[in-house]
Design a protein around this motif. Structure first.
Motif: not given
Lengths: 303, 336, 252
Positions: C161-185
């Motif tokens: 969803r964030a990429l669809a607007v074709d941004p120049e910058v991508l900010l990720m605020d702890e994007p994997a902290s709520a996920l399991d190890p496989v998803s994190t990878a």
């Protein structure tokens, strides 16, 4: 009392065993008594409900027939009249009320939840809405009379619609606010993060997410004013004939029930019961639907 | 940590689509105007709630000017209501309203609290849903249907069964004196009690539910029975809100119109006898408004409406503040 | 293509709490920059200042200069305009629960008034492919709601969803902290693939994650940027004692 006595038995080591037992017995008896009272009260309260619904079904169903839904009332003494014009009139007045009251109510709810959350201004508006909710419905009738009937010199369905609309606003506003408050904030942040303007976020994200709950609230508000009689007495006034002109006196189901109920004619009493049954079925259907939706969880899946 | 060239190449840029998007979004206005307009509209809707309250007040004051000038404050202590001679005093209606509402509150409160406790602590889980649904249904029945039932079912029952018993055993108090026609203050009180019961019950349940579980557990841990837990752990903490819910019910009863009008007898007397007919502020408006001949008559009725409005505003404001004090503005239920 | 970000003298407050104190740094274009530090150190506040999300909280306030390419985002643009050029992925997956997968990805465009269906279709597919989610959801794009897929899929949906607007910058605020190890990878893989096209800033409390994905790393402590350098330098030879304490786990 018994609590305090028994919580400090150590302070009175000489207290005899039988006294202890009496206290324990009394405590447990009180406990059972309260439980019993609670159960009996519940039964006592449910009795009139069952009685009312039972009578409605008994008296109403036996008086219902096709003519009730298709014919306007007949003059006294002539059999076979119905309340078709009153049902249609109610629909017209309620339609107008919803058209006026629901958008304003939703707007006010949006303001409370999205623009004034946690602010003093919001608290004041919320408080006013709650207080307005408690204003007797007949007062709304007087206001609509003074506003629309007195200047025009004739009763009108429009005045009735306005009176009912005023009653819908606070209810719709408060439910909208509560439902919007359930929309998780991260969902809003996601929209802001995409550069979506706030107005669009409110419309397409917050309101859309909360829409089942808000629709529920609107239906409850609708059901509540659908049975209102007092505000229509001197606004919509009632009409024995077919009329859809909102600028003229118009019939309404609750009004007709009232007029027939206090009349001296048995035939009209019969019609009043039938009308009450129809009104109740309509209201109960919407309340039950609402209940089903509410139980299903309004916002399941919100992260 | 270096990017493998193969990987970089695999990412599909779709250059054309992407430039269209960027230029579209960059040209798109920031929506500040639309934001301002929208926020303004919402604010207007919120202010409409204030507007309505102010409008009601101004309208009522304006329309009751004649009566206010003619009678002043004596309007509310004058016992005579005689449209024919143009004498208007609202005391009988005030008396009827207060008496019928108090009667209703006295009957409804113990039952409502008992049911609230029942639903909260005694009731098996499976029954809780249906019973609270039924009590909500009680709130959904329109006033006019209560009135209909009151005229044709409740009033005869009270005339034939309850009245004689009350007269026989409590006649000495002077509150229950024959003859009993079935319609009167007492019947109105019973109908009102049934009507305000769901308000008191559901709001006091909301208030009790807000009491933290730790409070109850603390009391239970001391070896208290269920009743002691309720009394000490719940009722004491929720006291303020419960009183608030009772006052809300009172506010509801004060303004209730149709059902009362249909069973109270509509006679402006001020009798101690509860079985005698009475009249209330709301029902005199409902009965006489469309028949009011003459501006002073109408104005007097509207002044009664003004009084009703002010009283219910004050009663509701006090009650809401008390309920909020317990729930901390936490929106519990919108029903009232 | 991404742009670089120059931050000078950035200060931020929540009410009367001074959460960000005089931060200056240069984030290079088309690289991954990681921000690490103990919770409450200001790293999240910092990224939220980069797209002016910080100010959505009525009690929050920020001062200083942030330049994105040539644009001073606090002077030359409105928050809405900035956020259209900067994608953001949050700590917890937050898809729009009432929208389908397709509508979730297209939301940034659709809700901004973009109506060209053919391009929308293309963009949705490309974004989902970029987020490595296409194969898993392509059959029920319009049938399933954004909230009905698994947590890891939801987070990749949010990235799409964030990429669809074709941004120049991508900010990720702890994007994997709520996920399991496989998803994190999977998410880390993704970051790796995306960095050639976007400037990525990732906040993480997981130091291994920073070491795995980022070229540059900044260490925040109590609202200050303590050290900012190449990731290898930070993790092998930090110049500040406090950084060393933190990465070796000697920090409270």
């Amino acid at each position: 009392m018994s609590m305090q006595q028994s919580s400090q038995p150590g302070s009175a080591p000489v207290r005899s065993q039988s006294l202890e037992r009496m206290i324990r017995l009394r405590r447990s008896a009180t406990n059972h008594l309260v439980t019993g009272v609670a159960i009996v009260s519940t039964i006592v309260v449910l009795t009139p409900l069952v009685a009312i619904l039972g009578y409605l079904l008994l008296k109403g169903a036996s008086s219902l027939n096709l003519a009730f839904f298709t014919r306007p009332p007949m003059p006294v003494g002539m059999p076979g009249g119905g309340m078709a014009n009153a049902i249609a009139g109610s629909a017209a007045v309620l339609g107008l009320a919803s058209l006026l009251g629901i958008p304003v109510g939703i707007g006010a709810g949006v303001y409370l939840a999205e623009y004034a959350r946690g602010t003093r201004r919001g608290a004041i508006v919320r408080f006013t809405a709650d207080v307005l909710n408690g204003v007797p419905s007949i007062v709304m009738g007087i206001v609509a009379y003074a506003l629309l009937v007195a200047p025009e010199h004739h009763f009108s369905g429009m005045a009735g619609g306005v009176a009912l609309a005023i009653m819908m606003v606070p209810t719709v506003a408060r439910t909208t606010e509560e439902m919007l408050a359930l929309v998780p904030n991260p969902v809003r942040e996601a929209a802001f993060g995409l550069g979506i303007p706030k107005w669009r976020t409110v419309l397409s994200v917050s309101l859309r997410t909360a829409s089942p709950g808000i629709i529920t609230g609107c239906m409850l508000a609708f059901a509540r004013v659908a049975g209102e009689t007092a505000p229509l007495l001197f606004t919509a006034f009632g009409n024995q004939f077919w009329s859809f002109d909102l600028n003229q006196p118009i019939a309404a189901l609750p009004l007709q029930i009232f007029v027939y109920a206090v009349s001296p004619y048995d035939e009209w009493h019969r019609l009043a019961w039938a009308g009450a049954l129809v009104l109740m079925v309509m209201i109960m259907a919407s309340v039950t639907l609402v209940r089903i939706f509410a139980d299903r969880g309004v916002l399941k899946g919100g992260s | 940590m270096e990017i493998p060239p193969a990987m970089a190449a695999r990412a599909t840029p779709a250059e054309q689509g992407s430039s269209v998007i960027r230029s579209f979004l960059q040209k798109k206005s920031s929506g500040r105007m639309a934001d301002g307009v929208f926020a303004g509209l919402m604010l207007i809707c919120a202010l409409a709630i204030f507007g309505i309250v102010v409008l009601i007040l101004l309208m009522l004051i304006d329309q009751s000017r004649l009566s206010i000038h003619a009678f002043g404050l004596r309007f509310f202590i004058n016992r005579v209501w005689d449209p024919v001679t143009g004498k208007f005093g609202a005391l009988p209606f005030l008396y009827g309203t207060v008496l019928s509402s108090l009667l209703a509150v006295c009957m409804a409160v113990p039952l409502a609290l008992a049911v609230a406790i029942f639903l909260l602590d005694v009731c098996p889980r499976a029954l809780r849903g249906p019973i609270s649904f039924l009590t909500e249904l009680l709130a959904a029945i329109p006033s006019v249907v209560y009135g209909l039932w009151g005229i044709f079912v409740l009033a005869p029952i009270i005339r034939d069964y309850v009245g004689p018993v009350l007269i026989r055993y409590l006649g000495w108090t002077g509150l229950f004196v024959a003859p009993d026609f079935g319609v009167g203050m007492f019947t109105a009180g019973v109908i009102l009690a049934i009507m305000i019961f769901p308000v008191i019950s559901s709001i006091s349940r909301d208030v009790m539910r807000v009491v933290p579980v730790s409070q109850r557990e603390g009391v239970l841990a001391l070896g208290a029975t269920r009743w002691e837990m309720l009394r000490i752990g719940v009722l004491r903490n929720a006291r303020m809100g419960i009183i608030g819910s009772v006052i809300l019910g009172l506010g509801r009863a004060l303004g209730e119109t149709m059902a009362v009008t249909m069973v109270i007898g509509n006679h402006p007397g001020m009798e101690k006898n509860l079985l005698a007919p009475g009249y209330t502020l709301a029902s005199v408006i409902a009965n006489e408004f469309t028949e009011a001949t003459g501006d002073l008559y109408l104005s007097a009725l509207i002044e009664i409406g003004l009084a009703l409005f002010l009283v219910t505003i004050v009663v509701n404001a006090v009650a809401r503040l008390m309920v909020w004090a317990v729930t901390r503005g936490n929106p519990g239920s919108v029903q009232s | 293509m991404g742009v670089d970000i120059r931050v000078e003298g950035l200060n931020a407050w929540y009410g009367s709490t001074h959460t960000l104190k005089d931060v200056s740094l240069h984030i290079p274009a088309n690289h991954v920059t990681a921000l690490i530090g103990p919770s409450g150190c200001g790293k999240s506040t910092f990224v939220r200042c980069l797209n002016r999300m910080h100010e959505t909280n009525p009690i929050a306030r920020a001062e200083g200069t942030v330049r994105m390419g040539d644009l001073d985002i606090y002077k030359d643009a409105t928050p809405v305009e900035i956020r259209r050029r900067v994608g953001m992925v949050f700590q917890r997956p937050n898809p729009f629960p009432t929208m389908s997968i397709y509508d979730n990805v297209a939301s940034g465009l659709k809700l901004n008034g973009f109506r060209r269906k053919r391009i929308l279709d293309e963009v949705v597919e490309r974004s989902l492919r970029q987020a490595a989610l296409w194969d898993e959801v392509k059959d029920d794009l319009k049938k399933k709601s954004g909230a009905s897929i698994s947590g890891g899929q939801q987070q990749r949906l949010c990235i799409a969803r964030a990429l669809a607007v074709d941004p120049e910058v991508l900010l990720m605020d702890e994007p994997a902290s709520a996920l399991d190890p496989v998803s994190t990878a999977k998410i880390e893989d993704l970051i790796f693939k995306l960095k050639s096209q976007y400037t990525i800033v990732i906040v993480t409390h997981n130091m291994q994650q920073a070491a795995r994905v980022a070229e540059k790393t900044g260490f925040f402590l109590m609202g200050r940027l303590v050290e900012f350098d190449a990731t290898t330098k930070i993790f092998t030879n930090p110049s500040d004692k406090r950084t060393e304490d933190y990465i070796t786990g000697r920090f409270g």
